[in-house]
Design a protein around this motif. Structure first.
Motif, PDB file in Angstrom:
ATOM      1  N   ASP A   1      46.653   3.668 -14.052  1.00 22.32           N
ATOM      2  CA  ASP A   1      46.616   2.269 -14.463  1.00 22.32           C
ATOM      3  C   ASP A   1      45.200   1.739 -14.309  1.00 22.32           C
ATOM      4  O   ASP A   1      44.439   2.207 -13.445  1.00 22.32           O
ATOM      5  CB  ASP A   1      47.570   1.433 -13.615  1.00 22.32           C
ATOM      6  N   ASN A   2      44.862   0.719 -15.094  1.00 24.67           N
ATOM      7  CA  ASN A   2      43.522   0.161 -15.030  1.00 24.67           C
ATOM      8  C   ASN A   2      43.169  -0.315 -13.620  1.00 24.67           C
ATOM      9  O   ASN A   2      41.998  -0.278 -13.212  1.00 24.67           O
ATOM     10  CB  ASN A   2      43.372  -0.976 -16.046  1.00 24.67           C
ATOM     11  N   GLU A   3      44.182  -0.730 -12.857  1.00 25.36           N
ATOM     12  CA  GLU A   3      43.942  -1.209 -11.501  1.00 25.36           C
ATOM     13  C   GLU A   3      43.303  -0.136 -10.619  1.00 25.36           C
ATOM     14  O   GLU A   3      42.580  -0.451  -9.672  1.00 25.36           O
ATOM     15  CB  GLU A   3      45.254  -1.674 -10.863  1.00 25.36           C
ATOM     16  N   TYR A   4      43.572   1.140 -10.907  1.00 23.48           N
ATOM     17  CA  TYR A   4      42.994   2.232 -10.115  1.00 23.48           C
ATOM     18  C   TYR A   4      41.472   2.178 -10.121  1.00 23.48           C
ATOM     19  O   TYR A   4      40.815   2.499  -9.122  1.00 23.48           O
ATOM     20  CB  TYR A   4      43.473   3.578 -10.669  1.00 23.48           C
ATOM     21  N   PHE A   5      40.887   1.755 -11.219  1.00 27.23           N
ATOM     22  CA  PHE A   5      39.439   1.781 -11.387  1.00 27.23           C
ATOM     23  C   PHE A   5      38.756   0.545 -10.803  1.00 27.23           C
ATOM     24  O   PHE A   5      37.534   0.524 -10.650  1.00 27.23           O
ATOM     25  CB  PHE A   5      39.086   1.882 -12.873  1.00 27.23           C
ATOM     26  N   ILE A   6      39.515  -0.494 -10.499  1.00 24.50           N
ATOM     27  CA  ILE A   6      38.951  -1.790 -10.115  1.00 24.50           C
ATOM     28  C   ILE A   6      38.878  -1.909  -8.602  1.00 24.50           C
ATOM     29  O   ILE A   6      39.864  -1.688  -7.901  1.00 24.50           O
ATOM     30  CB  ILE A   6      39.795  -2.937 -10.701  1.00 24.50           C
ATOM     31  N   THR A   7      37.713  -2.263  -8.105  1.00 28.77           N
ATOM     32  CA  THR A   7      37.541  -2.497  -6.670  1.00 28.77           C
ATOM     33  C   THR A   7      37.471  -4.001  -6.391  1.00 28.77           C
ATOM     34  O   THR A   7      37.121  -4.788  -7.271  1.00 28.77           O
ATOM     35  CB  THR A   7      36.251  -1.833  -6.155  1.00 28.77           C
ATOM     36  N   GLU A   8      37.794  -4.371  -5.161  1.00 28.63           N
ATOM     37  CA  GLU A   8      37.719  -5.783  -4.777  1.00 28.63           C
ATOM     38  C   GLU A   8      36.288  -6.293  -4.881  1.00 28.63           C
ATOM     39  O   GLU A   8      36.049  -7.450  -5.241  1.00 28.63           O
ATOM     40  CB  GLU A   8      38.254  -5.975  -3.362  1.00 28.63           C
ATOM     41  N   GLU A   9      35.334  -5.432  -4.555  1.00 30.63           N
ATOM     42  CA  GLU A   9      33.927  -5.810  -4.672  1.00 30.63           C
ATOM     43  C   GLU A   9      33.588  -6.205  -6.104  1.00 30.63           C
ATOM     44  O   GLU A   9      32.912  -7.210  -6.358  1.00 30.63           O
ATOM     45  CB  GLU A   9      33.029  -4.640  -4.231  1.00 30.63           C
ATOM     46  N   ASN A  10      34.087  -5.433  -7.051  1.00 28.83           N
ATOM     47  CA  ASN A  10      33.793  -5.731  -8.453  1.00 28.83           C
ATOM     48  C   ASN A  10      34.482  -7.002  -8.926  1.00 28.83           C
ATOM     49  O   ASN A  10      33.936  -7.728  -9.758  1.00 28.83           O
ATOM     50  CB  ASN A  10      34.196  -4.547  -9.332  1.00 28.83           C
ATOM     51  N   ARG A  11      35.671  -7.265  -8.418  1.00 26.34           N
ATOM     52  CA  ARG A  11      36.320  -8.534  -8.756  1.00 26.34           C
ATOM     53  C   ARG A  11      35.458  -9.718  -8.294  1.00 26.34           C
ATOM     54  O   ARG A  11      35.296 -10.704  -9.006  1.00 26.34           O
ATOM     55  CB  ARG A  11      37.704  -8.618  -8.100  1.00 26.34           C
ATOM     56  N   GLY A  12      34.919  -9.584  -7.107  1.00 20.43           N
ATOM     57  CA  GLY A  12      34.066 -10.646  -6.597  1.00 20.43           C
ATOM     58  C   GLY A  12      32.791 -10.803  -7.406  1.00 20.43           C
ATOM     59  O   GLY A  12      32.349 -11.928  -7.692  1.00 20.43           O
ATOM     60  N   MET A  13      32.192  -9.669  -7.809  1.00 21.50           N
ATOM     61  CA  MET A  13      30.970  -9.736  -8.601  1.00 21.50           C
ATOM     62  C   MET A  13      31.224 -10.315  -9.990  1.00 21.50           C
ATOM     63  O   MET A  13      30.389 -11.034 -10.546  1.00 21.50           O
ATOM     64  CB  MET A  13      30.349  -8.350  -8.717  1.00 21.50           C
ATOM     65  N   LEU A  14      32.396 -10.016 -10.552  1.00 19.08           N
ATOM     66  CA  LEU A  14      32.729 -10.606 -11.856  1.00 19.08           C
ATOM     67  C   LEU A  14      32.853 -12.122 -11.735  1.00 19.08           C
ATOM     68  O   LEU A  14      32.389 -12.858 -12.606  1.00 19.08           O
ATOM     69  CB  LEU A  14      34.026 -10.011 -12.396  1.00 19.08           C
ATOM     70  N   ALA A  15      33.471 -12.566 -10.652  1.00 17.92           N
ATOM     71  CA  ALA A  15      33.605 -14.015 -10.439  1.00 17.92           C
ATOM     72  C   ALA A  15      32.227 -14.666 -10.349  1.00 17.92           C
ATOM     73  O   ALA A  15      31.991 -15.742 -10.918  1.00 17.92           O
ATOM     74  CB  ALA A  15      34.417 -14.284  -9.182  1.00 17.92           C
TER      75      ALA A  15
END
Length: 332
Positions: A138-152
């Motif tokens: 699933d796409n979620e496998y590739f996503i890290t919490e760090e990257n979510r924060g950087m996208l924000a």
């Protein structure tokens, strides 16, 4: 022939204040990947197998921007791309817009070997992956919490972030507060430049060259954006003379056909590997274009070039040479 040689990279342009702990993490990963390549070459694996093995390892580790840990689009999803090229016959494979494939570089090789095409993208590439039975997630496998924060942060600043792990510089103040962009991309301001695309180039004991490159692209990029990494001749190229993998400002690398130009200078002007690498970095990029590359020749030479303040890189040769570094001069 001068024996086998291998080079690996994890992106060009590094924040001079990058924490030492992060630098050591990067060096450890590059060293581990080099050792994987060295062991394979000592076992007489062909160059094409070796570049795939090494890039798969880089895609699996979330430290750099490829596979797991890849950058997020403006919609908050991962769209990955990769390419691979066999210099012995100039066959190649490339993929873009992947959202579920764990190892894009291996799907790129399957495009080369199991399809009548050289490049598949988005839904067509995903369908081909299912047909070939590659490992999916699933796409979620590739996503890290760090990257979510950087996208924000990127969305808040309304910017495309090249190195999404490094905060944007503080705005200069002189009376009113105004930000001075460090770079522009296609005429649009960006905050700071440090991509972390990964790549590997190899010449084996038989003098066969190969190259592979893999990336998640830019943080907060437009959905559907394709960079240089999957474009043969721009981000990746291999022929009977050399193998090249590039990293940096994708749009500038595309305009310069950077990887192919290294080979062309060797083929048509008879220049050596290092001379060719230095020339394309110095003269082929547009004003302000930032990039780096790694290259090997069929004679067992290795060269790295960059016009940024650093390049995550490692090299090893059959004669026992092994070096992993970040800083230093990009041009001799």
């Amino acid at each position: 022939m001068g024996g086998w040689a291998i080079a690996v990279h994890g992106g060009a342009g590094i924040d001079p204040d990058l924490p030492l702990s992060r630098q050591e993490e990067a060096k450890c990963l590059l060293s581990r990947c080099l050792q994987i390549g060295i062991d394979a070459l000592r076992s007489s694996k062909p160059a094409l197998d070796v570049v795939e093995l090494v890039v798969r390892e880089l895609e699996t580790d979330p430290l750099f921007n490829s596979g797991r840990g890849a950058a997020l689009t403006e919609k908050g999803v991962v769209e990955m791309e990769a390419s691979i090229m066999d210099g012995s016959n100039r066959r190649c494979g490339a993929v873009s817009g992947l959202t579920t494939v764990k190892n894009p570089v291996s799907l790129a090789r399957l495009v080369m070997e199991k399809s009548p095409h050289s490049y598949l993208a988005f839904s067509g590439a995903e369908e081909f992956a299912r047909q070939q039975g590659v490992e999916l997630a699933d796409n979620e496998y590739f996503i890290t919490e760090e990257n979510r924060g950087m996208l924000a942060l990127a969305k808040e600043a309304n910017k495309i972030l090249f190195d999404y792990r490094i905060p944007a510089p503080e705005p200069e103040t002189c009376g009113a507060s105004t930000e001075k962009p460090l770079q522009v991309m296609n005429g649009l301001p960006i905050s700071i430049y440090t991509p972390e695309t990964v790549g590997c180039v190899v010449v084996d004991g038989q003098g066969r060259c190969a190259a592979a490159t893999s990336t998640g692209g830019l943080m907060n990029k437009m959905s559907g954006r394709i960079g240089d990494s999957p474009l043969i001749g721009s981000g990746t190229y291999a022929c009977n003379l050399c193998g090249v993998s590039c990293t940096g400002e994708g749009e500038a690398i595309i305009r310069a056909t950077l990887a192919r130009d290294v080979a062309a200078l060797m083929e048509y002007k008879g220049l050596g590997l290092k001379e060719s690498v230095d020339l394309v970095i110095r003269e082929r990029l547009d004003d302000g274009g930032l990039a780096g590359l790694i290259a090997v020749s069929r004679d067992g030479e290795v060269a790295c070039g960059f016009n940024t303040n650093g390049l995550f890189r490692g090299i090893a040769k059959e004669d026992g040479t092994m070096e992993v570094s970040i800083w230093g001069q990009g041009l001799n």
